[in-house]
Design a protein around this motif. Structure first.
Motif, short mmCIF file in Angstrom:
data_model
loop_
_atom_site.label_atom_id
_atom_site.label_comp_id
_atom_site.label_asym_id
_atom_site.label_seq_id
_atom_site.Cartn_x
_atom_site.Cartn_y
_atom_site.Cartn_z
N ILE A 133 0.83 -1.21 0.00
CA ILE A 133 0.00 0.00 0.00
C ILE A 133 0.87 1.26 0.00
N ARG A 134 1.91 1.28 0.82
CA ARG A 134 2.81 2.45 0.84
C ARG A 134 3.48 2.64 -0.52
N ASP A 135 3.89 1.54 -1.14
CA ASP A 135 4.54 1.61 -2.44
C ASP A 135 3.55 2.10 -3.50
N TYR A 136 2.32 1.58 -3.47
CA TYR A 136 1.28 2.06 -4.39
C TYR A 136 1.04 3.55 -4.19
N GLY A 137 1.00 3.97 -2.92
CA GLY A 137 0.78 5.39 -2.65
C GLY A 137 1.84 6.26 -3.31
N LYS A 156 -2.17 6.72 5.46
CA LYS A 156 -2.23 6.92 6.92
C LYS A 156 -3.12 5.86 7.57
N ILE A 157 -4.28 5.59 6.96
CA ILE A 157 -5.18 4.55 7.49
C ILE A 157 -4.47 3.20 7.49
N ALA A 158 -3.72 2.92 6.42
CA ALA A 158 -2.99 1.64 6.34
C ALA A 158 -2.03 1.49 7.51
N CYS A 245 -9.85 -4.89 6.13
CA CYS A 245 -9.79 -3.52 5.60
C CYS A 245 -8.56 -3.35 4.73
N ALA A 246 -7.42 -3.84 5.20
CA ALA A 246 -6.17 -3.71 4.44
C ALA A 246 -6.26 -4.45 3.11
N SER A 247 -6.90 -5.61 3.11
CA SER A 247 -7.08 -6.38 1.88
C SER A 247 -7.89 -5.57 0.86
N LEU A 248 -8.97 -4.95 1.33
CA LEU A 248 -9.80 -4.14 0.44
C LEU A 248 -9.06 -2.89 -0.03
N LEU A 249 -8.27 -2.30 0.85
CA LEU A 249 -7.51 -1.11 0.48
C LEU A 249 -6.44 -1.45 -0.55
N ARG A 250 -5.79 -2.58 -0.37
CA ARG A 250 -4.80 -3.00 -1.37
C ARG A 250 -5.45 -3.23 -2.72
#
Length: 289
Positions: A133-137, A156-158, A245-250
């Protein structure tokens, strides 16, 4: 060897026929007939932006076959994998959450986690969703994504979810439990497509299985109790909900990156919107729990 060259692999016995297979949103896949036999050919180079490295996919696929959950790899070349063809149907989300089917799907996931590592050879990757997620950001900001305005909030949420989802157990995860990666041959299920495979928390796959396929809360409780062979505690439920939540965010941010990088004909914009809505709903539930 270029993708077009899969037609001239020395593996083939004679003149082949190749038909594109629909449904892939990371790779291009073909159904190939050669000398009366059928194969699936996956073509695709490394995709570092998505943490996809083909050496890792290949070793995971071979280990998954040895563990009895995936078709055999019968040939490989740079950017090309030839797999045994399974005469089957691809599951839908409704199929996965069917009470008669879900135990079989969960059993495959458990076997992936516990049996595949016994057969792995060579280097293997870690799939750490919070790093992804950080890398995608960073990628989305560097490339002026249309979603750039919300990226800092999502990252930040991640970070908050990373704190909430621990402490961590580690298993060998599939990490892409979409319904389309389960095949039903009429007598058993198969788990395919190991692009994102790697060591991870089991809660990532469990959260993905639930969120990608619309499991009910009762089914989620059953899934957790079956997997961990114990009643669900509040602590486990909180860690699981954070990882879901992290799975959905990714999945959301994967699609955001794909919107600006993929050449596959797929409506990534709609897929982003759908997954962002799912993430927002899951995150609200997590905050209110």
């Amino acid at each position: 060897m270029s993708h077009a060259d899969f037609r001239s692999l020395p593996f083939w016995q004679g003149e082949i026929t190749a038909t594109p297979l629909d449904g892939g949103i990371t790779n291009v896949n073909y159904l190939v007939e050669d000398a009366g036999r059928k194969y699936v050919v996956r073509v695709g180079d490394d995709i570092p932006l998505h943490q996809v490295m083909r050496f890792n996919e290949l070793s995971a696929s071979r280990a998954a076959h040895a563990a009895g959950i995936s078709p055999a790899v019968v040939h490989s070349a740079p950017g090309i994998t030839v797999l045994e063809y399974i005469d089957s149907k691809t599951l839908t989300e409704e199929d996965v959450r069917d009470p008669a089917m879900l135990p079989h799907a969960l059993d495959l996931v458990m076997r992936c986690h516990r049996e595949v590592p016994k057969h792995l050879r060579g280097p293997s990757l870690v799939f750490w969703v919070f790093h992804v997620i950080r890398d995608y950001g960073a990628t989305l900001l560097e490339r002026d994504s249309s979603h750039a305005a919300i990226v800092p909030e999502l990252v930040k949420i991640a970070g908050q979810l990373e704190q909430a989802a621990g402490p961590y157990d580690i298993v060998f995860g599939h990490n892409d439990l979409l319904c389309g990666n389960f095949l039903d041959d009429g007598s058993r299920l198969w788990l395919i497509d190991y692009d994102y495979a790697g060591f991870n928390s089991p809660l990532f796959d469990l959260g993905g299985l639930a969120s990608n396929n619309g499991l009910s809360e009762a089914q989620e409780t059953w899934m957790l109790e079956t997997y961990f062979e114990a009643p669900v505690t509040g602590g486990l439920l909180n860690r699981y909900s954070a990882m879901k939540c992290a799975s959905l965010l990714r999945e959301t941010m994967w699609s955001m990156v794909s919107e600006i990088t993929s050449e596959i004909d797929f409506d990534y914009g709609a897929y982003t919107a759908e997954n962002l809505d799912r993430f927002r709903a899951a995150h609200r539930n997590f905050n209110n729990s």
